[in-house]
Design an enzyme around this catalytic site. Sequence first.
Site, PDB file in Angstrom:
ATOM      1  N   GLY A   1       0.548  -0.735   0.086  1.00 52.59           N
ATOM      2  CA  GLY A   1       0.257  -0.016  -0.106  1.00 52.59           C
ATOM      3  C   GLY A   1       0.352   1.266   0.005  1.00 52.59           C
ATOM      4  N   GLU A  55       4.977  -6.770   1.833  1.00 52.57           N
ATOM      5  CA  GLU A  55       3.851  -6.892   0.879  1.00 52.57           C
ATOM      6  C   GLU A  55       4.329  -5.923  -0.434  1.00 52.57           C
ATOM      7  OE1 GLU A  55      -0.354  -8.450   0.884  1.00 52.57           O
ATOM      8  OE2 GLU A  55       0.583 -10.367   1.724  1.00 52.57           O
ATOM      9  N   ARG A  68       3.434  -0.883  -5.622  1.00 46.95           N
ATOM     10  CA  ARG A  68       3.389   0.403  -6.658  1.00 46.95           C
ATOM     11  C   ARG A  68       4.872   0.799  -5.713  1.00 46.95           C
ATOM     12  NH1 ARG A  68      -0.762   2.860  -8.201  1.00 46.95           N
ATOM     13  NH2 ARG A  68      -1.883   1.786  -6.415  1.00 46.95           N
ATOM     14  N   CYS A 102     -12.202   3.676 -28.447  1.00 46.38           N
ATOM     15  CA  CYS A 102     -12.937   4.717 -29.010  1.00 46.38           C
ATOM     16  C   CYS A 102     -14.175   4.735 -27.268  1.00 46.38           C
ATOM     17  CB  CYS A 102     -14.310   3.771 -29.751  1.00 46.38           C
ATOM     18  SG  CYS A 102     -12.814   3.551 -31.599  1.00 46.38           S
ATOM     19  N   GLU A 103     -13.604   5.429 -27.028  1.00 45.13           N
ATOM     20  CA  GLU A 103     -14.139   5.680 -25.267  1.00 45.13           C
ATOM     21  C   GLU A 103     -13.626   7.226 -25.193  1.00 45.13           C
ATOM     22  OE1 GLU A 103     -15.427   4.078 -22.952  1.00 45.13           O
ATOM     23  OE2 GLU A 103     -15.367   2.004 -23.958  1.00 45.13           O
TER      24      GLU A 103
HETATM   25  C1  PLP Z   1      -2.892  -5.387  -4.209  1.00 45.89           C
HETATM   26  C2  PLP Z   1      -1.682  -5.878  -3.129  1.00 45.89           C
HETATM   27  C3  PLP Z   1      -0.592  -5.175  -2.534  1.00 45.89           C
HETATM   28  C4  PLP Z   1       0.336  -4.484  -2.659  1.00 45.89           C
HETATM   29  O1  PLP Z   1      -0.494  -3.476  -2.977  1.00 45.89           O
HETATM   30  P1  PLP Z   1       0.858  -2.103  -3.552  1.00 45.89           P
HETATM   31  O2  PLP Z   1      -0.270  -0.778  -3.588  1.00 45.89           O
HETATM   32  O3  PLP Z   1       1.254  -1.761  -4.964  1.00 45.89           O
HETATM   33  O4  PLP Z   1       1.592  -1.841  -2.662  1.00 45.89           O
HETATM   34  C5  PLP Z   1      -0.257  -6.083  -1.179  1.00 45.89           C
HETATM   35  N1  PLP Z   1      -1.256  -6.470  -1.037  1.00 45.89           N
HETATM   36  C6  PLP Z   1      -2.388  -7.188  -1.440  1.00 45.89           C
HETATM   37  C7  PLP Z   1      -2.989  -8.695  -0.471  1.00 45.89           C
HETATM   38  C8  PLP Z   1      -2.703  -6.585  -2.227  1.00 45.89           C
HETATM   39  O5  PLP Z   1      -4.092  -6.905  -2.770  1.00 45.89           O
END
Ligand code: PLP
Length: 422
Positions: free
Chosen positions: A245, A279, A282, A348-349
């Site tokens: 996130g 995790e 981005r 086409c949008e």
């Molecule tokens: C999408 C997702 C992430 C990664 O989110 P980012 O904003 O790209 O860091 C991590 N864990 C889970 C479970 C996700 O669905």
Amino acid sequence: MSQGFESTDNTLQADGVALARIAAVCGTPCYVYSSGQLDRNVERLKTALRRALPASNQPLIAFACKANSNLGVLNHLAGLGLGADVVSGGELVRAQAAGIDPARIVFSGVGKSDEDIEYAIRAHVAQINIESAPELERVVAIAQQLGITARVAFRLNPDVDAQTHAKITTGKEDNKFGLPAEVITPLYRQAAHTSFIDVQGLSVHIGSQLTTLAPFREAFSKIASFARQLAAEGLPLRSLDLGGGLGIVYDREQAPCLDGYAELIRELISPLGVKIILEPGRLLVGDAGLLLARVTYIKKTKTRQYMVLDAGMNDLVRPALYEAWHEIRPVVDSAAPPEMYDVVGPVCETGDTFARDRALPPLLAGDLLAIMNAGAYGFAMASRYNTRPLPAEVMTRNGHFRVIRHRENIRDILEEEAIPAW
Ligand SMILES: *Cc1c(COP(=O)(O)O)cnc(C)c1O
């Protein structure tokens, strides 16, 4: 040699490779990923974690593959010691094919199929993050039938507002993700006493492109206090998965401070003495990729000036889907006074618009430009809408480039279809 995306001799380069050269060889639209920037991003996160946490408790960084799942990118990140967070059986197979050890793979997602679950259990992934009671039942049944122990964790929905775009908020009570603590508790107790189930702990992921630390603090506090409660009952607690996130700078937003993020983990999670999993998606790949495109036409109307590109919303959907803002840079620097353009694709949008009223130097048909910060949720979300073949993907390293995905052609697309011979 410069690393990342930089202008040298007035032309934009990727790890020292002129983008014009890549366009000449590979055509456009084309995603370009800088391995030098990937290295920097991973190192920045690791450095912050090293500063805040003891060497004995460094988190497993499980890259969220859905942000960019190209084999070349995954393999590069695996080489930097990363694991993977996967959200489908397909991503699990990809992560393995990229050389990531299943012991470093976490399986998340709200709708895992029986096939996905069986495959993950057979592969001995680090943990399957459970998102519902029926999913736990399914995992138990499949593990017992296979006679293979499944490691599981429970995804907590902490009811925290991530203060990000509504379509990428995942930790509010009324989002489909995770379970509230009071629902997890009895499932956790039950799972702890179920044969062929090995309970690891909890996971949480509250959303994407977070730009402040406050929602993380709230979520980490909640997962920590819930974990304490479970451990106090004598239930097993081996790992806490804190999700991803972390946001990046697309425009003028503030990126969250990584040292502050690591400090939150030290303060709130470290004292529990369990394995920590992160995790990020981005954060690691977002600014390491750009979408290289060519101007097809300049179209002037009474009120507006359109720059029509050969890239469209099917190649990069973020502006259309999330009203996302992306920096757009001409590949060749220009000192000419900027003009206002609407930068659009050929689809086409009306939603196929990369930018409205953007000040850019006057460009001509055939000129190249780069849509920056397209390394995350770029190609990964690309489609063939309007029967547009998927774009090529290229990776650069120290003055060299390699194609890591060939451009599709129309024949590739048609070959997958059939006219029924009734
Ligand atoms: C999408 C997702 C992430 C990664 O989110 P980012 O904003 O790209 O860091 C991590 N864990 C889970 C479970 C996700 O669905």
